[in-house]
Design an enzyme around this catalytic site. Structure first.
Site, PDB file in Angstrom:
ATOM      1  N   TYR A  27       0.836  -1.203   0.000  1.00 52.11           N
ATOM      2  CA  TYR A  27       0.000   0.000   0.000  1.00 52.11           C
ATOM      3  C   TYR A  27       0.875   1.259   0.000  1.00 52.11           C
ATOM      4  O   TYR A  27       0.745   2.126  -0.864  1.00 52.11           O
ATOM      5  CB  TYR A  27      -0.910  -0.020   1.228  1.00 52.11           C
ATOM      6  CG  TYR A  27      -1.913   1.104   1.276  1.00 52.11           C
ATOM      7  CD1 TYR A  27      -3.004   1.119   0.407  1.00 52.11           C
ATOM      8  CD2 TYR A  27      -1.778   2.144   2.189  1.00 52.11           C
ATOM      9  CE1 TYR A  27      -3.931   2.154   0.453  1.00 52.11           C
ATOM     10  CE2 TYR A  27      -2.702   3.171   2.241  1.00 52.11           C
ATOM     11  CZ  TYR A  27      -3.783   3.176   1.372  1.00 52.11           C
ATOM     12  OH  TYR A  27      -4.703   4.200   1.421  1.00 52.11           O
ATOM     13  N   ASP A  28       1.804   1.295   0.962  1.00 49.70           N
ATOM     14  CA  ASP A  28       2.618   2.507   1.139  1.00 49.70           C
ATOM     15  C   ASP A  28       3.474   2.806  -0.092  1.00 49.70           C
ATOM     16  O   ASP A  28       3.496   3.931  -0.600  1.00 49.70           O
ATOM     17  CB  ASP A  28       3.573   2.353   2.333  1.00 49.70           C
ATOM     18  CG  ASP A  28       2.879   1.970   3.631  1.00 49.70           C
ATOM     19  OD1 ASP A  28       1.658   1.764   3.613  1.00 49.70           O
ATOM     20  OD2 ASP A  28       3.572   1.873   4.657  1.00 49.70           O
ATOM     21  N   ARG A  49       0.803   9.297  14.487  1.00 43.02           N
ATOM     22  CA  ARG A  49       0.429   9.925  13.214  1.00 43.02           C
ATOM     23  C   ARG A  49      -0.415  11.163  13.477  1.00 43.02           C
ATOM     24  O   ARG A  49      -1.445  11.089  14.150  1.00 43.02           O
ATOM     25  CB  ARG A  49      -0.344   8.936  12.358  1.00 43.02           C
ATOM     26  CG  ARG A  49      -0.242   9.273  10.908  1.00 43.02           C
ATOM     27  CD  ARG A  49      -1.031   8.346  10.077  1.00 43.02           C
ATOM     28  NE  ARG A  49      -0.343   7.118   9.774  1.00 43.02           N
ATOM     29  CZ  ARG A  49      -0.984   5.961   9.592  1.00 43.02           C
ATOM     30  NH1 ARG A  49      -2.271   5.898   9.743  1.00 43.02           N
ATOM     31  NH2 ARG A  49      -0.312   4.896   9.261  1.00 43.02           N
ATOM     32  N   ASP A  73       3.237  -1.385  12.421  1.00 41.54           N
ATOM     33  CA  ASP A  73       2.135  -0.485  12.783  1.00 41.54           C
ATOM     34  C   ASP A  73       2.739   0.852  13.224  1.00 41.54           C
ATOM     35  O   ASP A  73       3.527   0.888  14.180  1.00 41.54           O
ATOM     36  CB  ASP A  73       1.357  -1.122  13.944  1.00 41.54           C
ATOM     37  CG  ASP A  73      -0.041  -0.581  14.077  1.00 41.54           C
ATOM     38  OD1 ASP A  73      -0.964  -1.184  13.522  1.00 41.54           O
ATOM     39  OD2 ASP A  73      -0.208   0.465  14.747  1.00 41.54           O
ATOM     40  N   GLN A 119      -0.462   3.794  20.802  1.00 39.12           N
ATOM     41  CA  GLN A 119      -0.175   4.364  19.477  1.00 39.12           C
ATOM     42  C   GLN A 119      -1.258   5.398  19.131  1.00 39.12           C
ATOM     43  O   GLN A 119      -2.387   5.281  19.606  1.00 39.12           O
ATOM     44  CB  GLN A 119      -0.087   3.265  18.395  1.00 39.12           C
ATOM     45  CG  GLN A 119      -1.376   2.579  18.012  1.00 39.12           C
ATOM     46  CD  GLN A 119      -1.687   1.349  18.867  1.00 39.12           C
ATOM     47  OE1 GLN A 119      -1.403   1.326  20.057  1.00 39.12           O
ATOM     48  NE2 GLN A 119      -2.310   0.347  18.276  1.00 39.12           N
TER      49      GLN A 119
HETATM   50  N1  UDP Z   1      -6.314  -1.216  15.699  1.00 33.19           N
HETATM   51  C1  UDP Z   1      -6.765  -1.728  16.922  1.00 33.19           C
HETATM   52  N2  UDP Z   1      -7.857  -2.547  16.905  1.00 33.19           N
HETATM   53  C2  UDP Z   1      -8.527  -2.880  15.758  1.00 33.19           C
HETATM   54  C3  UDP Z   1      -8.058  -2.367  14.532  1.00 33.19           C
HETATM   55  C4  UDP Z   1      -6.947  -1.526  14.535  1.00 33.19           C
HETATM   56  O1  UDP Z   1      -6.204  -1.446  17.997  1.00 33.19           O
HETATM   57  O2  UDP Z   1      -9.513  -3.634  15.860  1.00 33.19           O
HETATM   58  C5  UDP Z   1      -5.151  -0.302  15.721  1.00 33.19           C
HETATM   59  C6  UDP Z   1      -4.074  -0.603  14.668  1.00 33.19           C
HETATM   60  O3  UDP Z   1      -3.127  -1.522  15.152  1.00 33.19           O
HETATM   61  C7  UDP Z   1      -3.493   0.787  14.462  1.00 33.19           C
HETATM   62  C8  UDP Z   1      -4.684   1.729  14.665  1.00 33.19           C
HETATM   63  O4  UDP Z   1      -5.648   0.978  15.388  1.00 33.19           O
HETATM   64  O5  UDP Z   1      -2.531   1.084  15.435  1.00 33.19           O
HETATM   65  C9  UDP Z   1      -5.308   2.198  13.366  1.00 33.19           C
HETATM   66  O6  UDP Z   1      -5.516   1.057  12.550  1.00 33.19           O
HETATM   67  P1  UDP Z   1      -6.317   1.095  11.184  1.00 33.19           P
HETATM   68  O7  UDP Z   1      -6.322  -0.292  10.665  1.00 33.19           O
HETATM   69  O8  UDP Z   1      -7.631   1.756  11.385  1.00 33.19           O
HETATM   70  O9  UDP Z   1      -5.492   2.040  10.216  1.00 33.19           O
HETATM   71  P2  UDP Z   1      -3.948   2.382   9.986  1.00 33.19           P
HETATM   72  O10 UDP Z   1      -3.812   3.781  10.422  1.00 33.19           O
HETATM   73  O11 UDP Z   1      -3.070   1.459  10.807  1.00 33.19           O
HETATM   74  O12 UDP Z   1      -3.738   2.181   8.522  1.00 33.19           O
END
Ligand code: UDP
Length: 345
Positions: free
Chosen positions: A162-163, A294, A290, A226
């Site tokens: 993706y990135d 951000r 992860d 995070q």
């Molecule tokens: N995350 C979480 N529980 C979930 C799904 C995601 O804690 O059920 C965390 C994930 O590890 C990340 C953040 O939430 O740190 C955002 O994840 P998402 O998949 O929404 O998007 P990303 O910004 O990582 O692309």
């Protein structure tokens, strides 16, 4: 959001606009806004992550048309024979478990797909907007992320499809612009949420809201410290339309996101409060690569586009929760936590 809206309105009315990925979560909201402003909108989607249900309202409009095709393949004659004023490229799975399910296709969607759409834009003289991503910054060492930061992406990791796809798509866009083949705009979108996120999408907002409403355990990956900065979909759409309408010299990439940074634990607490849910929070391993933090620096968008998000997390989540409540009544939450295919450390 009223500042400058009249100007944007005049620029959109009566245009013919192609929206690749228009049946997706963000794409369908963009199509609706463009149709509402008087444009003729052609939505191009392969329905890999898009949903016909997102188009129900749009398909009642005579100014809306759907073309089903995959941008990885050469575009159908039905599109290449047309003239568009503007082309938005939103076509790519954006949720980590979904874009990691077929990484080769994800990478090709951004690279080949953007190339096909840029060629179309060149051929018909359309202005082109790529929806890039905060993921181009990877796991950032610069905080908040400003557009001049070149990022910290692991090009061999599970997020790279993706990135790196989006990074290469940006490269193609700026080369087209430099070579005089078209006028391009690149938005770097930070985590967007709102009604129409699929409960099976696997992203944090849709997971947490679905789990809270179903009184299921809420899955926090890692310790939840995070951070992400969550932007409500209407604000993101407004930013994209303003960026497309922006005249003048090539501004380079522009961050479109909400600068209010929250930990994942904070997000969960807000959802629990707003839903009144008694769900328990359970901790799962943190996915590989992860990003720890951000947060967009949106100074450029504020200066260039007179844009900043208007919706607080609480307001946006209320609207999102209301939508999920209606959807849950139609279709029970299937659960995403046990079949999440993200690779963990
Ligand atoms: N995350 C979480 N529980 C979930 C799904 C995601 O804690 O059920 C965390 C994930 O590890 C990340 C953040 O939430 O740190 C955002 O994840 P998402 O998949 O929404 O998007 P990303 O910004 O990582 O692309």
């Amino acid at each position: 959001m009223s500042v400058g809206k009249g100007t944007v309105l005049m620029k959109t009315k009566d245009k013919t606009i192609l929206v690749a990925g228009g049946a997706g979560f963000l794409g369908s909201h963009l199509c609706e806004r463009l149709v509402a402003e008087g444009a003729r909108v052609v939505c191009l989607d392969n329905f890999l992550t898009g949903d016909r249900g997102n188009l129900v309202k749009l398909q009642r409009s005579s100014r809306f048309e759907l073309v089903e095709a995959d941008i990885v393949e050469p575009l159908p004659a039905r599109l290449t024979k047309r003239k568009f004023d503007e082309i938005y490229n939103l076509a790519c799975a954006a949720s980590p478990p979904l874009y990691q399910a077929d990484p080769e296709h994800t990478l090709m969607t951004s690279v080949l797909g953007t190339h096909h759409l840029l060629k179309l834009a060149h051929a018909c003289g359309a202005r082109f907007l790529l929806t890039s991503t905060s993921e181009v910054y990877g796991d950032p060492d610069v905080h908040p992320q400003v557009e001049t930061y070149r990022g910290n992406v692991n090009c061999t990791g599970p997020r790279a499809c993706y990135d790196e796809g989006k990074r290469a798509a940006e490269t193609l866009c700026f080369d087209y612009d430099r070579l005089g083949r078209g006028l391009v705009r690149v938005a770097r979108i930070f985590n967007t949420y709102g009604p129409r996120l699929s409960s099976e999408d696997g992203r944090v907002v849709s997971n947490v809201v679905s789990q809270a409403l179903a009184s299921e355990d809420i899955t926090v990956f890692g310790d939840g410290s995070q951070t992400r900065s969550f932007c409500y979909v209407a604000d993101t759409v407004d930013g994209l339309i303003r960026l497309m309408a922006h005249d003048g010299p090539q501004p380079g990439p522009v961050n479109i996101g909400n600068p209010v940074e929250r930990t994942i634990r904070e997000l969960v607490d807000v959802v629990l409060t707003l839903t009144g849910s008694s769900s328990e929070v359970v901790f799962r391993p943190l996915p590989i690569d992860d990003p720890r933090r951000r947060k967009p620096d949106i100074g450029k968008a504020e200066r260039l586009l007179e844009w900043s998000p208007q919706t607080t997390l609480e307001q946006g989540l209320r609207a999102t929760i209301a939508w999920f409540e209606t959807e849950a009544a139609k279709k029970p939450f299937a659960g995403t936590k046990d079949d999440d295919i993200r690779l963990t450390a």
